[in-house]
Design an enzyme around this catalytic site. Structure first.
Site: not given
Length: 369
Positions: A130, A222, A285
């Site tokens: 991400d 989120y 990430h």
């Protein structure tokens, strides 16, 4: 500049076939979805996109009309927006609305909307990252290329504008590209028009920067989605939602009081040496050098424990193949979407001027995704 380099064929799983109805919302021309795009990274390329949070009043009329039609058809549930009362805490719904109920089904509270992707098949790890592209992306791409791995990059629109070279390289290396919104908000706190703006501008930027390929997967920042947001993504824009079943919290590695490399290593070891049922979709990430290094450290453990690694978009697609017409939607020879004809740089973008259609893991998670 023009150049030719040996590249993997792009996966044909992450984008819609050329004749998918949603292409009508991103068309450049009455008969095709466009064959000429501004050079990725140029001022012309970025000029037609928001420079910060999108202004819903500037949405193209076609997008607004599609949203209104879906609302009028009863495809978008009429439930209230959530509120983020305190920064970096989970949004809450008005009294009387249970976020774990079928009526709301909030991803933040781990309610699973039927059809959304949370788990990989037994024995598989659905790989993805991400928040890219960032300054940490080149190192990740180097590692993935060296190990011949393909992953899904859930990308932020503004980050694509700011790190266009890494975006282009991700596409050239054959990685899958998915939407992670324009500015990374809590999506359930937004009204319908703002949800549409966050998703559609990012879709359009990816579309314009990959020769007309239109992404069909997204991940909510989120994990914050619900039946309303989910429906806008699916019914208006044709996108499916991918979440995760394990969270490294690696976004916090560079923050005071955040997680540590040792903590991530411990969690990864537990997950990777444990049951292979269901398979894993691990939230990771490409946000910092530290988060990339955490994945690199875990990679040998994934391989030594017999996991099959596959880009999570390809897992979600279930191996379905996509075909597209070479030029027009109704005319021209049909070509598999993963075949590149001509120069790599021409496939990704051309130097012709743009004719844009724009007008200028507990029950509650606070992880940044």
């Amino acid at each position: 500049h023009e150049h030719r380099s040996a590249q993997r064929l792009p996966s044909n799983e992450w984008f819609h076939p050329r004749d998918h109805p949603v292409h009508k919302l991103f068309r450049r021309d009455a008969d095709t979805d466009g064959v000429s795009y501004a050079q990725v990274g140029s001022s012309t390329w970025s000029a037609g996109f928001p420079s910060s949070t999108p202004d819903a009043s500037q949405l193209p009329a076609e997008w607004t009309a599609a949203l209104n039609a879906a609302v009028q058809a009863g495809k978008i549930p009429n439930i209230p927006q959530s509120s983020s009362l305190t920064p970096d805490t989970n949004p809450v719904y008005p009294d009387g609305y249970d976020p774990t109920s079928a009526e709301i089904c909030s991803g933040t509270y781990k309610c699973r909307i039927p059809g959304n992707i949370w788990d990989a098949p037994d024995g598989y790890i659905g790989t993805g990252f991400d928040d890219g592209p960032t300054a940490a992306s080149p190192a990740l791409l180097d590692f993935l290329e060296a190990n011949n791995e393909t992953v899904t990059h859930f990308m932020i629109g503004l980050n694509i504008i700011g790190e266009s070279d890494s975006f282009t390289r991700s596409v050239q290396l054959g990685h899958d590209i998915a939407v992670h919104t324009w500015t990374h908000p809590y999506m359930t706190t937004l009204n319908n028009e703002d949800v549409l703006a966050q998703l559609a501008w990012t879709m359009m930027l990816i579309h314009n920067s990959t020769g007309g390929r239109l992404p069909k997967y997204w991940r909510p920042p989120y994990g914050d989605t619900d039946v309303r947001v989910n429906a806008i993504a699916k019914e208006v824009l044709g996108m499916e939602t991918i979440l995760w079943n394990q969270d490294t919290e690696d976004w916090s590695l560079t923050e005071s009081g955040g997680t540590t490399a040792q903590a991530i290593n411990s969690s990864m070891t537990t997950w990777l040496t444990g049951s292979k049922t269901p398979g894993l979709i691990i939230l990771e990430h490409e946000l910092s050098d530290e988060s990339v290094q955490a994945f690199e450290a875990a990679y040998p453990v994934m391989k030594s424990n017999g996991w099959n690694l596959q880009s999570v978009a390809q897992i979600a697609a279930g191996g379905q193949s996509a075909y597209q017409n070479a030029i027009g939607i109704n005319t021209g020879s049909v070509t598999p979407a993963d075949i590149i004809i001509g120069e790599t740089s021409n496939t990704l973008s051309s130097s012709a001027a743009s004719t844009s259609t724009t007008s200028s893991s507990s029950s509650s998670s606070t992880s940044r995704t």
